[in-house]
Every structure is written in C-alpha cells, then in structure tokens.
Write an enzyme that holds these catalytic residues in place. Sequence first.
Site, PDB file in Angstrom:
ATOM      1  N   SER A 166       0.877  -1.162   0.101  1.00 53.99           N
ATOM      2  CA  SER A 166      -0.131  -0.073   0.046  1.00 53.99           C
ATOM      3  C   SER A 166       0.950   1.207  -0.097  1.00 53.99           C
ATOM      4  O   SER A 166       1.918   1.362   0.608  1.00 53.99           O
ATOM      5  CB  SER A 166      -0.759   0.037   1.339  1.00 53.99           C
ATOM      6  OG  SER A 166      -1.943  -0.970   1.205  1.00 53.99           O
ATOM      7  N   ALA A 217      -6.580   2.621   1.753  1.00 50.79           N
ATOM      8  CA  ALA A 217      -7.977   2.980   2.143  1.00 50.79           C
ATOM      9  C   ALA A 217      -8.145   3.553   3.578  1.00 50.79           C
ATOM     10  O   ALA A 217      -9.103   4.583   3.671  1.00 50.79           O
ATOM     11  CB  ALA A 217      -8.875   1.463   1.946  1.00 50.79           C
ATOM     12  N   HIS A 228     -10.949  -3.292  -3.422  1.00 48.95           N
ATOM     13  CA  HIS A 228     -11.043  -4.649  -4.336  1.00 48.95           C
ATOM     14  C   HIS A 228     -12.331  -4.676  -5.193  1.00 48.95           C
ATOM     15  O   HIS A 228     -12.869  -3.663  -5.408  1.00 48.95           O
ATOM     16  CB  HIS A 228     -10.508  -5.938  -3.804  1.00 48.95           C
ATOM     17  CG  HIS A 228      -9.084  -5.679  -3.351  1.00 48.95           C
ATOM     18  ND1 HIS A 228      -8.088  -5.373  -3.855  1.00 48.95           N
ATOM     19  CD2 HIS A 228      -8.640  -6.175  -2.114  1.00 48.95           C
ATOM     20  CE1 HIS A 228      -6.929  -5.707  -3.326  1.00 48.95           C
ATOM     21  NE2 HIS A 228      -7.220  -6.313  -2.008  1.00 48.95           N
TER      22      HIS A 228
END
Length: 293
Positions: free
Chosen positions: A63, A126, A164
């Site tokens: 990430s 996120a 996703h």
Amino acid sequence: MTDWKSQTLTLGHSPDPDDAFMFYAMAAEKIDLRGYRFEHILQDIQTLNERAGRGELHISAVSIHALAYVRDKYALFPSGASMGDGYGPLFVTVSQDSSAWAGDDDARRAWLRTQKIAIPGKMTSAYLAAQLFLGKDFDHVVIPFDEIFDAVKAGKADVGLIIHEGQLTYADEGFSAVLDLGEWWKRTHDGLPLPLGGNVVRRDIPPEVRSELSEILSESIAYGLKHRQPAVDHSMAHARGMEVPLADRFIGMYVNELTLDYGERGRKAVKQFLDEAEAAGLIPPIGELEFVD
C-alpha cells in the site's frame, strides 16, 4: 558479491485479478526474464505490508500508506501503480435511507463519524484516505477485506470500507454507497488520482539489478496490456466469483497507463497523498520519494 541470478527472488503480490494480470507475462515467461528467477507469493495486501515492514521479500506490492514505513528497506518501482482515477475505496452501508447522509461532504463526514466502520487493515491506503477525510480518530474495527460485507450484515459494524472488487459488486450485495474516496480525492485535489498501491524492491539489491528488475516489471505490464485476452484469462483464477466482463472491467480500473508509468501526474499524486498524511500526523516524516532509475 551476490549473484542475484543464481537465487530465486521472492515476489509478493495480492491474489487479485489486477495483480495477476500485471505479473502474467512474468509468471508465464512470456517475456525475457534476463536470467532471473522469481517465486510468486500471493498474499493479501495487509500481510504484504507487514512483511515489507520486516524486509522479508525481495520485491513486493505494498500500500502507498505502508510506503511511509518501509522506505528504509525498499525503493519504489516507477511502474506497477494502482491508482483510483475518480474511483476508489468506498464507504457502504446496508441502510437504504440515503437521507441520513445526503448532502455535501460535511454531511457525509458528520454521519460517518457516528458510525462504527469496518476497515480492511491499518496499513491500507483505504484507511489512510479515510483518516484524511474523517480525521485521525474514528470508530472502527479491522476486518479482512473479503469479510467486510458479512461483518456489516451481521452487525459487527455499521459501515464497511470496501476495496478490490467489492467496489463493483456492493449493490448486488444489498449495500448503498455513502462516499467514494477516490471520487472525493480527485474532486478536491485538482483532478489527481488517489494512489493506493505500488511495487517496491529491496534496497540491499544493487542499483543496476534493481533497474533490470524494474524493466522486467514494466515489460510484463506492457505485455498484458497488449495481449489483454490471455492476460485476463490467466487472471480469472483469482477473480473470486466475478464473471469475465466484470473482472475485465476491474482490471481496467487498476492496470492502465498510470500502471505502466506513474508519470508526472502519478508521482504528484503520491507526494500529495503522503504530504497531507504527514501534515496531519498520520505517518512519520516521508522525506524525498525515491523511484528506481
């Protein structure tokens, strides 16, 4: 002196159709691997983030949030980005009463701050984007990304932060979207995409080897984009129940020209994302971003 071609390099990526598409040409040896050998290790992104923190894998997807914590061990490849260009992680709920959060960003923010939110991991981009929108401290519980729908339905959380393929299937699962963080980011940051993931390589690998590995990765992405159908077919083993058209759409969202090369726009997006997170006290000082030459 280490002979990097005499050993197998560990390559970590998530078991998702977009990553499978990206690494298809390498896994199937459709391109010249220049004598290097790779062991493809498929694990969820939270696990890969944790492993990168320990410097375990030679090459790994991470990430962008996690990049702030692994820069001492890894450098960022100039290709392999996952960017949400006007779309991205979603806050969703089973409530159909949109009047509860209808209105502007302030109204959504106020409502979301009264809810318990299921997040897919504390090192995910996120979660960092959610903190930038909601503030550092909001009520949340960590749930594996593929269990968030069920967790919200079971009442373990009021809202799910979906990543996703859930970004495309949430309505079929009976959920309503409250806010798309990728849409919010692009709308409020001069049209920049939201940087979500990237590929990194360990710094103990010599610069000339890192450059070759970077070229191989770029060639793999380019091959998949040029030979889309076989690359999509290869990715279907990781599509988690998606039919081909939906999987193809999902792949197109996250493997595209920005994946082939961050370019000026992509690099600016990463810097903006991490600079804002640093200013908000959400990550340690980031310094200069280093991309593999």
